[in-house]
Design a protein around this motif. Sequence first.
Motif, short mmCIF file in Angstrom:
data_model
loop_
_atom_site.label_atom_id
_atom_site.label_comp_id
_atom_site.label_asym_id
_atom_site.label_seq_id
_atom_site.Cartn_x
_atom_site.Cartn_y
_atom_site.Cartn_z
N LEU B 73 0.84 -1.20 0.00
CA LEU B 73 0.00 0.00 0.00
C LEU B 73 0.87 1.25 0.00
CD1 LEU B 73 -2.75 -1.16 2.55
CD2 LEU B 73 -2.99 -0.92 0.07
N ASN B 74 1.98 1.19 0.73
CA ASN B 74 2.94 2.30 0.75
C ASN B 74 3.53 2.53 -0.65
OD1 ASN B 74 6.14 2.71 0.87
ND2 ASN B 74 5.22 3.98 2.46
N MET B 75 3.89 1.46 -1.33
CA MET B 75 4.46 1.60 -2.67
C MET B 75 3.43 2.11 -3.67
SD MET B 75 7.24 -1.26 -3.53
CE MET B 75 8.26 -2.05 -2.32
N TRP B 76 2.17 1.71 -3.48
CA TRP B 76 1.10 2.20 -4.36
C TRP B 76 0.95 3.72 -4.20
CZ3 TRP B 76 -3.52 4.11 -1.91
CH2 TRP B 76 -4.44 4.64 -2.82
N TYR B 77 0.91 4.19 -2.95
CA TYR B 77 0.69 5.62 -2.72
C TYR B 77 1.92 6.46 -3.08
CZ TYR B 77 -1.23 9.81 -0.56
OH TYR B 77 -1.71 11.07 -0.36
N ASP B 78 3.09 5.91 -2.81
CA ASP B 78 4.33 6.68 -2.98
C ASP B 78 5.00 6.48 -4.34
OD1 ASP B 78 4.28 7.99 -0.63
OD2 ASP B 78 5.69 6.70 0.42
N ALA B 79 4.28 5.90 -5.31
CA ALA B 79 4.90 5.61 -6.61
C ALA B 79 5.48 6.88 -7.26
CB ALA B 79 3.89 4.97 -7.55
N ASP B 80 4.82 8.02 -7.07
CA ASP B 80 5.29 9.27 -7.68
C ASP B 80 6.64 9.71 -7.11
OD1 ASP B 80 4.06 9.74 -5.21
OD2 ASP B 80 3.46 11.79 -5.73
N ILE B 81 6.81 9.60 -5.79
CA ILE B 81 8.09 10.03 -5.21
C ILE B 81 9.16 8.94 -5.32
CG2 ILE B 81 7.23 11.84 -3.69
CD1 ILE B 81 7.11 9.91 -1.42
N ASP B 82 8.72 7.67 -5.35
CA ASP B 82 9.69 6.58 -5.54
C ASP B 82 10.40 6.73 -6.89
OD1 ASP B 82 9.20 5.44 -3.13
OD2 ASP B 82 7.99 3.78 -3.86
N THR B 90 13.78 1.77 -8.89
CA THR B 90 13.64 0.46 -9.55
C THR B 90 12.54 -0.41 -8.94
OG1 THR B 90 15.36 -0.42 -8.10
CG2 THR B 90 16.09 0.38 -10.25
N ARG B 91 11.78 0.16 -8.01
CA ARG B 91 10.68 -0.61 -7.42
C ARG B 91 9.65 -0.98 -8.50
NH1 ARG B 91 9.69 2.49 -1.55
NH2 ARG B 91 11.38 1.43 -0.47
N PRO B 92 8.83 -2.00 -8.25
CA PRO B 92 7.95 -2.52 -9.32
C PRO B 92 7.01 -1.49 -9.96
CG PRO B 92 8.01 -4.04 -7.48
CD PRO B 92 8.75 -2.83 -7.03
N ILE B 93 6.47 -0.55 -9.19
CA ILE B 93 5.51 0.40 -9.79
C ILE B 93 6.23 1.49 -10.61
CG2 ILE B 93 3.57 1.98 -9.40
CD1 ILE B 93 2.91 0.37 -6.89
N PRO B 94 7.20 2.23 -10.02
CA PRO B 94 7.87 3.25 -10.85
C PRO B 94 8.60 2.70 -12.07
CG PRO B 94 8.93 3.05 -8.68
CD PRO B 94 7.66 2.28 -8.62
N SER B 95 9.02 1.43 -12.00
CA SER B 95 9.71 0.86 -13.17
C SER B 95 8.72 0.33 -14.20
CB SER B 95 10.65 -0.26 -12.72
OG SER B 95 9.90 -1.31 -12.14
N GLY B 96 7.41 0.37 -13.87
CA GLY B 96 6.38 0.00 -14.84
C GLY B 96 6.06 -1.48 -14.89
N ARG B 97 6.64 -2.28 -13.99
CA ARG B 97 6.39 -3.72 -14.04
C ARG B 97 5.04 -4.09 -13.42
NH1 ARG B 97 11.51 -3.56 -11.96
NH2 ARG B 97 10.91 -4.63 -10.03
N VAL B 98 4.59 -3.31 -12.44
CA VAL B 98 3.28 -3.54 -11.81
C VAL B 98 2.46 -2.26 -11.91
CG1 VAL B 98 2.08 -4.07 -9.64
CG2 VAL B 98 4.20 -5.26 -10.20
#
Lengths: 54, 314
Positions: B73-82, B90-98
Amino acid sequence: MADDKLEMIELTESQKKARRSRSIAIGLALGALVVIFYVATFIKFAHSMPNGSM
Amino acid sequence: MALVEETRIEDAAFRMSEATAGDYFALLKPRVMSLVVFTAFVGLVAAPVSINPMLAVVAILAIAIGAGASGALNMWYDADIDAVMTRTATRPIPSGRVAPGEALVFGLVLSALSVMTLGVLVNWLSAALLAFTIFFYAVVYTMWLKRWTPQNIVIGGAAGAIPPVIGWAAVTGNVSLESVILFLIIFLWTPPHFWALALFKSQDYERAGIPMMPNVAGEASTRRQIFAYAVILAPVGVLPWVLGYTSVGYGAVATLLGAGFLWYSWKVLVMPQDDRAMRPAKALFGYSLLYLFGIFAAYLADCVVERVLAIGGA
């Protein structure tokens, strides 16, 4: 007729590989969940029954 | 003529996910999860009564999944700053994998599953504490405190400090002073640990607009606060022995580890202003991980030795 058209998505090799990986993980997770609930239920029943009845 | 016509869809909106099981596992923040599992396990073993080993495994697993869910949930909300920070790009959301929506559903489903499993199979106090932890980390820390105040990780640190209390509650069905002291050790450890990181990653946080202490109060103030927390943490780490919960062996290890924490914090305090490599801050960050592991490993060893001696003397 538009209703007769079957819209299909052509998966790439990497998409097929990723889907297979996700399917295996979901299968294993659900299987583990079933085992955990069965075993834990037996343990809880065993604890709640009077001595000797199970 | 075919009865059904086929239409190939090339639109990106219909693109199938290429996320592997490993990408979803990465959403659970496995390294954070390992720390949660270890501290919860210590809380569980330290409890004065025993629990069926299978239920202990279920409790640890549920706590781990709950912690992982809050990470997703943290990665979902923080994708913009990640996406703008080197450490997290390189986390899954900012890198476009999820896709963000997939991560949100994944986090919500695992949250509900972990809390319900802990409640149904172990007890509802531990489940309530786990639910509170997930809510506190995902909503109070991630959505509110993190982008608002430099005290974000001070208050938010409570979420990471609760696992030993949940472990204790899973066995005993209550919360005691002993488990609260384990909470306090992690709670007081969190600010110097993250501020040491924030010192040498301040440009990352600046770029992402996160109000970490070095970016808001300055490096000098952060270094003083790190040392102040170390001064409080070192004696609190020894408290379980002072209050008679552990043997002198734990007391000796905790004293040495606390002295080390003070030493590394002192080196950060006197670090020259022009030291941009910030080796003392990096050294403190590394040592802080060793400190927490060492304290909890010593606590665990003390509990195990006490049990073994009790069995031998019986």
